[in-house]
Design an enzyme around this catalytic site. Structure first.
Site, PDB file in Angstrom:
ATOM      1  N   LYS A 175       0.849  -1.197   0.000  1.00 22.16           N
ATOM      2  CA  LYS A 175       0.000   0.000   0.000  1.00 22.16           C
ATOM      3  C   LYS A 175       0.886   1.249   0.000  1.00 22.16           C
ATOM      4  CE  LYS A 175      -0.313  -0.134   5.050  1.00 22.16           C
ATOM      5  NZ  LYS A 175      -1.086  -0.679   6.172  1.00 22.16           N
ATOM      6  N   TYR A 209      15.588  31.096   6.609  1.00 25.77           N
ATOM      7  CA  TYR A 209      14.383  31.732   7.152  1.00 25.77           C
ATOM      8  C   TYR A 209      14.439  31.814   8.681  1.00 25.77           C
ATOM      9  CZ  TYR A 209      11.847  30.969   2.714  1.00 25.77           C
ATOM     10  OH  TYR A 209      11.427  30.979   1.419  1.00 25.77           O
TER      11      TYR A 209
HETATM   12  C1  LIG Z   1      -0.324  -1.581   6.900  1.00 26.26           C
HETATM   13  C2  LIG Z   1      -0.898  -2.862   7.306  1.00 26.26           C
HETATM   14  C3  LIG Z   1      -0.079  -3.986   7.494  1.00 26.26           C
HETATM   15  C4  LIG Z   1       1.425  -3.904   7.487  1.00 26.26           C
HETATM   16  O1  LIG Z   1       1.866  -3.276   8.663  1.00 26.26           O
HETATM   17  P1  LIG Z   1       3.413  -3.228   9.035  1.00 26.26           P
HETATM   18  O2  LIG Z   1       3.438  -2.652  10.383  1.00 26.26           O
HETATM   19  O3  LIG Z   1       4.058  -2.330   8.020  1.00 26.26           O
HETATM   20  O4  LIG Z   1       3.922  -4.612   8.954  1.00 26.26           O
HETATM   21  C5  LIG Z   1      -0.687  -5.196   7.748  1.00 26.26           C
HETATM   22  N1  LIG Z   1      -2.035  -5.300   7.822  1.00 26.26           N
HETATM   23  C6  LIG Z   1      -2.857  -4.244   7.673  1.00 26.26           C
HETATM   24  C7  LIG Z   1      -4.324  -4.420   7.811  1.00 26.26           C
HETATM   25  C8  LIG Z   1      -2.318  -2.982   7.434  1.00 26.26           C
HETATM   26  O5  LIG Z   1      -3.129  -1.933   7.301  1.00 26.26           O
END
Ligand SMILES: *Cc1c(COP(=O)(O)O)cnc(C)c1O
Length: 389
Positions: A39, A272
């Protein structure tokens, strides 16, 4: 590697990704499936390139958060199973079916909608049931008094026309944190999950093909949670304490080059707000890496980058497109030289801690104007810039 002649770029080491996959595979054994979480553009690493690599390595599943992310993979030739962890509007069910994308089902109302749409379309939607065991985000609530109701809801969903419940899963809230309390919380989530699965399977008189719950922390620390499949994200990319425990390698190295060097007398204010004042004659390098590239402004005047002559302190405010670094005691560092913002020589974990955040946020914040340069066995195999040209 020699400079890529780019302003600022993220080197994505596909050999490190393979290495990490193989190490995780060794850790879990051959009987547990592997779902790579890709993702958010594979945590900023480029979902298509990462997915291609995982597919070639023999990973079993990919997980994304939306149908757009899933479609990007399908349209780029990824044919392996893909699970959408988040919500998809019911109007898109026909698309899910025709692209063979698996959808999480998180409550009764969605199950009904998806079933109706699938029947209307004349196909079968592959689903994974999401159980809320304590994350309090998505999923059928099954805690305490809700147990029977939750189980019945899931049983209903699994029996609806147009749906095929291939899997069931839950998500841990604190499996990546240490301490007795967290351990207990995760154990409770896991036992509630297995209780729900058993109760549902008993009522349906059949077994789910894929039961899964292990994110990064649980994949490393909690073999009892692996069940049929693990689902790590951050671990795969080689960051954080759990990656260190398995001896994994960070996949991304953020690099830039020095664009200009200037010498200022003592008592000159830099950038800045005049946050930093030189205390002596100071040699300042301007580096084209700012908050629009993903450099957190909170690191102004605090962070240090890595040069060929050691670490160089950021001086003054981080700007949108640039920042200034102190090269006073680094006479050998010149214009055009490479600087490592984070990478194996300048750990992202340290950067995250200084910014009061987690490595996840830093890699996800790498913006679209940063080139992604893919390296395999030490040579560049692909380069990508996500701007319309
Ligand atoms: C993002 C996510 C993962 C992976 O999480 P990590 O901490 O990066 O291993 C797994 N399951 C779900 C439902 C997630 O949203």
């Amino acid at each position: 590697m020699k400079s890529t002649l780019k302003r600022t770029w993220a080197e994505i080491d596909l050999s490190a990704l393979s290495y990490n996959y193989k190490k995780i595979r060794q850790h879990i054994g051959d009987d547990v499936k592997f779902c790579g979480v890709v993702k958010a553009d594979a945590y900023g690493h480029g979902a298509v390139m990462v997915a291609e690599k995982l597919e070639s390595l023999g990973a079993d599943y990919l997980a994304v958060s939306s149908i757009d992310e899933a479609m990007e993979l399908r349209f780029n030739g990824i044919t392996m199973p893909i699970l959408i962890l988040g919500h998809t509007p019911k109007e898109q069910v026909d698309r899910l079916i025709c692209l063979n994308i698996t959808q999480a089902v998180t409550c009764e109302a969605k199950a009904v909608e998806y079933s109706e749409e699938a029947v209307k379309y004349g196909g079968t939607l592959k689903i994974h049931i999401k159980v809320d065991t304590g994350m309090s985000r998505l999923g059928y609530i099954c805690e305490g008094d809700y147990f029977e109701h939750g189980v019945d809801g899931i049983v209903d969903a699994c029996s609806m026309p147009g749906l095929y419940a291939e899997g069931i899963f839950t998500h841990f809230a604190v499996s990546d944190e240490s301490g007795e309390e967290c351990r207990k919380y995760t154990d409770h989530q896991l036992s509630l999950f297995t209780d729900v699965v058993s109760a549902v399977e008993k009522k349906l008189n059949k077994r789910f093909k894929i039961r899964h719950c292990a994110n990064t922390g649980a994949t490393v620390e909690l073999p009892g949670s692996w069940l049929d499949m693990v689902r790590p994200g951050l671990l795969l990319y080689g960051y954080g304490e759990f990656a260190a425990k398995l001896g994994l390698k960070p996949v991304m190295t953020m690099k830039t080059t020095i664009s200009t060097i200037k010498i200022y007398p003592a008592v000159t204010k830099i950038s800045y707000g005049g946050l930093y004042t030189t205390d002596k004659t100071t040699r300042i390098g301007v580096v084209p890496y700012g908050y629009a590239d993903g450099f957190m402004r909170t690191l102004s005047n605090r962070y240090s980058v890595m040069t060929s002559e050691g670490s160089a302190q950021v001086r003054g405010r981080i700007c949108m497109d640039m920042c200034m670094i102190d090269l006073t005691d680094k006479p050998g560092v010149g214009v055009g030289d490479e600087v490592v913002i984070f990478g194996p020589s300048n750990p992202i974990e340290k950067m995250a801690q200084m910014a009061d955040t987690i490595p996840y946020e830093i890699v996800c914040a790498v913006s679209k104007r940063v080139h992604r340069v893919y390296i395999c066995d030490g040579s560049v195999v692909h380069s990508e810039l996500m701007l319309r040209m």
